[in-house]
Write a protein that holds these residues in place. Structure first.
Motif, PDB file in Angstrom:
ATOM      1  N   MET A  14     -10.469  15.362  82.827  1.00  0.00           N
ATOM      2  CA  MET A  14      -9.200  16.077  82.752  1.00  0.00           C
ATOM      3  C   MET A  14      -9.057  16.972  83.970  1.00  0.00           C
ATOM      4  SD  MET A  14      -8.768  17.007  78.720  1.00  0.00           S
ATOM      5  CE  MET A  14      -6.994  17.279  78.947  1.00  0.00           C
TER       6      MET A  14
ATOM      7  N   TRP B 257      -6.279  19.941  86.258  1.00  0.00           N
ATOM      8  CA  TRP B 257      -5.114  20.816  86.379  1.00  0.00           C
ATOM      9  C   TRP B 257      -4.471  20.574  87.734  1.00  0.00           C
ATOM     10  CZ3 TRP B 257      -2.897  23.613  82.640  1.00  0.00           C
ATOM     11  CH2 TRP B 257      -3.654  23.941  81.513  1.00  0.00           C
TER      12      TRP B 257
ATOM     13  N   ASP C 252     -19.309  17.549  81.791  1.00  0.00           N
ATOM     14  CA  ASP C 252     -18.507  18.749  82.073  1.00  0.00           C
ATOM     15  C   ASP C 252     -18.744  19.277  83.494  1.00  0.00           C
ATOM     16  OD1 ASP C 252     -18.258  20.315  78.765  1.00  0.00           O
ATOM     17  OD2 ASP C 252     -17.227  18.622  79.686  1.00  0.00           O
TER      18      ASP C 252
ATOM     19  N   THR D 209     -17.690  20.025  87.222  1.00  0.00           N
ATOM     20  CA  THR D 209     -16.381  20.443  87.696  1.00  0.00           C
ATOM     21  C   THR D 209     -16.245  20.268  89.202  1.00  0.00           C
ATOM     22  OG1 THR D 209     -17.147  22.721  87.893  1.00  0.00           O
ATOM     23  CG2 THR D 209     -16.080  22.100  85.828  1.00  0.00           C
TER      24      THR D 209
ATOM     25  N   ILE E  13     -12.152  25.957  85.595  1.00  0.00           N
ATOM     26  CA  ILE E  13     -11.737  24.985  84.581  1.00  0.00           C
ATOM     27  C   ILE E  13     -12.844  24.855  83.550  1.00  0.00           C
ATOM     28  CG2 ILE E  13     -12.639  23.007  85.897  1.00  0.00           C
ATOM     29  CD1 ILE E  13     -10.269  21.361  84.831  1.00  0.00           C
ATOM     30  N   SER E  14     -12.454  24.760  82.297  1.00  0.00           N
ATOM     31  CA  SER E  14     -13.432  24.597  81.233  1.00  0.00           C
ATOM     32  C   SER E  14     -12.768  23.876  80.064  1.00  0.00           C
ATOM     33  CB  SER E  14     -13.990  25.953  80.787  1.00  0.00           C
ATOM     34  OG  SER E  14     -12.957  26.760  80.252  1.00  0.00           O
ATOM     35  N   ARG E  15     -13.575  23.458  79.126  1.00  0.00           N
ATOM     36  CA  ARG E  15     -13.027  22.774  77.960  1.00  0.00           C
ATOM     37  C   ARG E  15     -13.802  23.164  76.719  1.00  0.00           C
ATOM     38  NH1 ARG E  15     -13.818  16.820  79.941  1.00  0.00           N
ATOM     39  NH2 ARG E  15     -12.476  16.299  78.163  1.00  0.00           N
TER      40      ARG E  15
ATOM     41  N   ASN F 267     -14.821  21.414  73.493  1.00  0.00           N
ATOM     42  CA  ASN F 267     -14.845  20.074  72.923  1.00  0.00           C
ATOM     43  C   ASN F 267     -14.657  20.083  71.405  1.00  0.00           C
ATOM     44  OD1 ASN F 267     -15.291  18.478  75.324  1.00  0.00           O
ATOM     45  ND2 ASN F 267     -17.321  19.405  75.406  1.00  0.00           N
TER      46      ASN F 267
ATOM     47  N   LEU G 259      -8.343  22.259  76.876  1.00  0.00           N
ATOM     48  CA  LEU G 259      -8.706  22.455  78.271  1.00  0.00           C
ATOM     49  C   LEU G 259      -8.168  23.807  78.721  1.00  0.00           C
ATOM     50  CD1 LEU G 259      -9.865  20.934  80.848  1.00  0.00           C
ATOM     51  CD2 LEU G 259      -7.468  20.411  81.354  1.00  0.00           C
TER      52      LEU G 259
ATOM     53  N   CYS H 206      -1.464  20.001  83.039  1.00  0.00           N
ATOM     54  CA  CYS H 206      -2.771  19.422  82.768  1.00  0.00           C
ATOM     55  C   CYS H 206      -2.604  17.909  82.678  1.00  0.00           C
ATOM     56  CB  CYS H 206      -3.409  19.979  81.500  1.00  0.00           C
ATOM     57  SG  CYS H 206      -2.646  19.499  79.955  1.00  0.00           S
TER      58      CYS H 206
ATOM     59  N   ALA I 295      -4.925  13.964  82.135  1.00  0.00           N
ATOM     60  CA  ALA I 295      -6.141  13.332  81.638  1.00  0.00           C
ATOM     61  C   ALA I 295      -6.211  11.881  82.079  1.00  0.00           C
ATOM     62  CB  ALA I 295      -6.205  13.415  80.116  1.00  0.00           C
TER      63      ALA I 295
END
Length: 123
Positions: A32, A34, A54, A56, A68-70, A72, A77, A94, A96
């Motif tokens: 994913m 941005w 994950d 980045t 950026i982070s997510r 789960n 996101l 955003c 994906a």
């Protein structure tokens, strides 16, 4: 139909912070990213996060300022934006992929998009 829904945009003074969220209920373990589009400019990639690991990656323009982070567990996101500048203004999207690996921070590499959220940074 997969939907991405951004939130958290707004107006802030230069030097301030905002956190954007992207709800992605049908996206699990995918790459994913941005993106940002300023008036009269092309959409540019800012950050992406790989599915699974994950890991980045950031564009130079935001490296060290944006994260950026997510999450789960709830498929959300995030984009934490600090030390904002007027040139950070624009519509933030955003996006994906349908696979876990990322293939570069380019618009053409992402097939699923949200509707965008406006960020305005005043000097």
């Amino acid at each position: 139909q997969v939907q991405l829904v951004e939130s958290g945009g707004g107006s802030v003074q230069a030097g301030g912070s905002l956190r954007l969220s992207c709800a992605a209920p049908a996206i699990r373990g995918s790459c994913m990213g941005w993106f940002r589009q300023a008036p009269g400019k092309e959409r540019e990639g800012l950050a992406m996060i790989y599915g699974g690991s994950d890991s980045t990656y950031y564009a130079d323009s935001v490296k060290g300022r944006f994260t950026i982070s997510r999450d789960n567990d709830d498929n959300t996101l995030y984009l934490q934006m600090n030390s904002l500048k007027p040139e950070d203004s624009g519509i933030y999207y955003c996006a994906a992929r349908s696979v876990y690996f990322c293939n570069g921070l380019a618009v053409r590499n992402f097939g699923i998009w949200g509707q965008g959220t406006q960020v305005t940074v005043s000097s």
